[in-house]
Structures are given as C-alpha cells and as structure tokens.
Design an enzyme around this catalytic site. Sequence first.
Site, short mmCIF file in Angstrom:
data_model
loop_
_atom_site.label_atom_id
_atom_site.label_comp_id
_atom_site.label_asym_id
_atom_site.label_seq_id
_atom_site.Cartn_x
_atom_site.Cartn_y
_atom_site.Cartn_z
N CYS A 23 54.81 5.43 46.68
CA CYS A 23 54.54 4.52 46.17
C CYS A 23 54.83 3.20 46.14
O CYS A 23 54.40 2.74 45.59
CB CYS A 23 55.92 4.48 45.38
SG CYS A 23 56.28 6.60 44.32
N ALA A 24 55.14 2.54 47.46
CA ALA A 24 55.35 1.51 48.10
C ALA A 24 53.87 0.67 47.56
O ALA A 24 52.92 1.08 48.01
CB ALA A 24 56.20 1.45 48.82
N ALA A 25 53.88 -0.31 47.23
CA ALA A 25 52.92 -1.05 47.42
C ALA A 25 53.05 -2.69 46.87
O ALA A 25 54.05 -3.07 46.36
CB ALA A 25 52.17 -0.75 46.03
N ILE B 258 62.51 -11.87 17.00
CA ILE B 258 62.01 -12.80 16.75
C ILE B 258 60.15 -12.18 16.44
O ILE B 258 59.79 -11.29 16.74
CB ILE B 258 61.18 -13.61 18.92
CG1 ILE B 258 62.61 -14.53 19.12
CG2 ILE B 258 60.33 -14.49 17.88
CD1 ILE B 258 62.39 -14.66 20.35
N VAL C 90 62.96 2.57 52.72
CA VAL C 90 62.20 1.52 52.69
C VAL C 90 61.70 0.57 53.91
O VAL C 90 61.61 1.06 55.62
CB VAL C 90 64.42 1.28 52.47
CG1 VAL C 90 64.06 1.86 50.26
CG2 VAL C 90 64.59 1.84 53.13
N ARG C 91 61.58 -0.79 53.45
CA ARG C 91 60.82 -1.60 54.91
C ARG C 91 62.46 -1.85 55.37
O ARG C 91 61.73 -2.04 56.89
CB ARG C 91 60.55 -2.50 54.29
CG ARG C 91 59.42 -3.76 55.09
CD ARG C 91 58.94 -4.69 54.05
NE ARG C 91 58.28 -5.74 55.26
CZ ARG C 91 57.82 -6.62 54.75
NH1 ARG C 91 56.95 -6.17 53.76
NH2 ARG C 91 57.42 -7.18 55.80
N TYR D 148 43.96 -6.56 43.09
CA TYR D 148 44.94 -5.36 43.45
C TYR D 148 44.49 -3.67 42.63
O TYR D 148 44.25 -2.80 43.63
CB TYR D 148 46.11 -5.58 42.36
CG TYR D 148 47.08 -4.80 41.65
CD1 TYR D 148 47.73 -3.76 43.02
CD2 TYR D 148 47.08 -4.18 40.57
CE1 TYR D 148 48.67 -2.86 42.55
CE2 TYR D 148 48.07 -2.38 40.82
CZ TYR D 148 48.44 -2.55 41.66
OH TYR D 148 49.26 -1.40 41.63
#
Length: 329
Positions: free
Chosen positions: A79-81, A201, A32-33, A151
Amino acid sequence: MGVLVTGANGFIGRALLLRLAAMERFRPIAAVRTLPISESVWSNSASIGEAVRYVELGDLAKGAFDSALLNDVSAVVHCAARVHVMRESGGDSLTSFRAVNVVGTLNLAKMAASAGVKRFVFISTVKVNGEATVLGEPFHADDLPAPEDAYGLSKLEAEQGLKQLAAKTGMEVVIIRPPLVYGRGVKGNFGSMIKLVEKEIPLPFGAIRNKRSLVGVDNLVDLIVRCIDHPAAANQVFLAGDGQDLSTPELVRGLAMAMGKRARLIPLPAGVLRFGATLLGKRALADRLLGSLQVDITKTRELLDWQPRHSVEEGLRRCFVTSYQEGRV
C-alpha cells in the site's frame, strides 16, 4: 498465513490491518518506514497491538531493508506509495514518484520473490487507465493504459516491472486499481468536501450531470483480502469500486444525508464553473468535480465471485461513525 502490509500507518493500510487482525487465518505484519509509530495511529482499536507485529522497512528506494523480515511471509500487500498531490509542481516530479513508486516497489518485490513469497498484491490507481471517461463509457481492467500525470505513469511503470518479475520468478502478482477511496478519516479533496457540506455552505453543482466511481475503504479492504489468496486473482489486474456511480450533486446530497445536514446546491452551468476555475488556477480540481470517471468492475465481480460489501449510502454513513467495531470494517 503471514501477510506483510506496507504503508501500515496510512489510510488504506490501517483499515486493512484492522480487518486482518480480526481474521484467525492471517498473521498480519505491519511494515512502516521507521519505528516506533505513534500509538494514536491505532487509537480506534484497543487490541490490534496484540494481533499485529510491527517491522521497519526503512527507505525502500535504497533497498536497505533486512530480507529476514519476509521470513514466513506468504503474501505482501504493498500500500505504501508517494501519492498524487494536485498542487505539486516542479520538473523533478516524475523522478520523485519513480524513486518511491517504481524503484521502491520493485526492490521490495524482488526481495519478496527471493524469499519465496507466493503473492504480491500491488495497490495501484485508476489513473493508470486515464483521467476521465465519456459519460456511460467506463474504464475496464484490461484497457490500454493511458496515464496523464507523473503519479499515474509511475504506477504504470511499477505494474509493468511487477509483471516482468512475475514472469521470471513465478511469484504471483495481483494489481488493484482503485478510483477515489473514501471513508472515516479521509483527507484531501473528499475531506474538504465533507467540511463544506457539514457547514451547509451553498455549492454550485446543482446542474452538473456527470458520473464518478468511488470505492469505500471498507469495500476496498474486502477486495484486497479476497485477492490475498484467491486462486483466480493470480497475475490479474482488477478495478475496484462500489458498483454505483454518483454525480457530484448526488455525492453532496449523500454526504448531507449521512451527516443529518441540509444539502444546499446552486445550479450553475458547467461551462461557467470551468471558466471560473481556470481563472483561479483550479482547472484540475474542476475537472474532477465536473467531469466523469467511471469504472466497470464486472471482471472483479465475476472472476473473484466478489460483490461490494457496503452500498454507497452505507459507505458514506460510515465516514461519520465514532468508532469501528474491530475487524468489521
């Protein structure tokens, strides 16, 4: 086998780590970051904290992480992006995407190659292929890329850099391009659709005759696991999918059935919907709801001897289960 997963607190990363933690042959490492991460991220798995080691990578774009984190790692699943945001605007959009998706990816990959990591699995996007297909003419994994936004372009540039690195270093690179990924806890436009269907709806899509490929997060995780060490996956590009394309009204009906709700569809012509969406500044959203985007996963099936683990119907139902059995995603 040590497997480092980046984006470990994200939608795909969490599901992947749950699977890896339940498999004896893998030693998953959640990257993780910043640490610590909220324990609520793993609230659906009581024992994952015992099976997964957590490490802090920091800002990959700055390349300031400790290379020792890659000791005894055989594969990296990236996976991080910086993800696509439909409402995003501004002239520096491409610069921001490149900083994370290109520079950050290549910094990590170079460090992985130097550390002797055997394989780097990169989670890219079908947007590298393009934004839409003609009905019945799906994208293929080896088509010429045609990204249309910042992207998609940033992901393509990362893919190109990874291929060059693989050629220079011998580290194997596997690229997976998923279309829209759905599953329990999904957000974004799919999550918004779930809320509308849940409230019963009326939706104006009854006359739409498009086809779109989706991939359930469970099927995507299954494919990623196959790509971690399958010999035939080395240096290949794969498209991901459930193997069954849906029209927008079919998706609405499928969600309604999974929730035990009534699908209420009004048959308005696509041209009328596009015109109204354009007036409201929602043309991009209309393109996704009314247009087609299909992928052909024949290469994925045949080269990897892989089949989607769950049908679309089962995948949609699993969006609403209260909890997963650990590792059986």
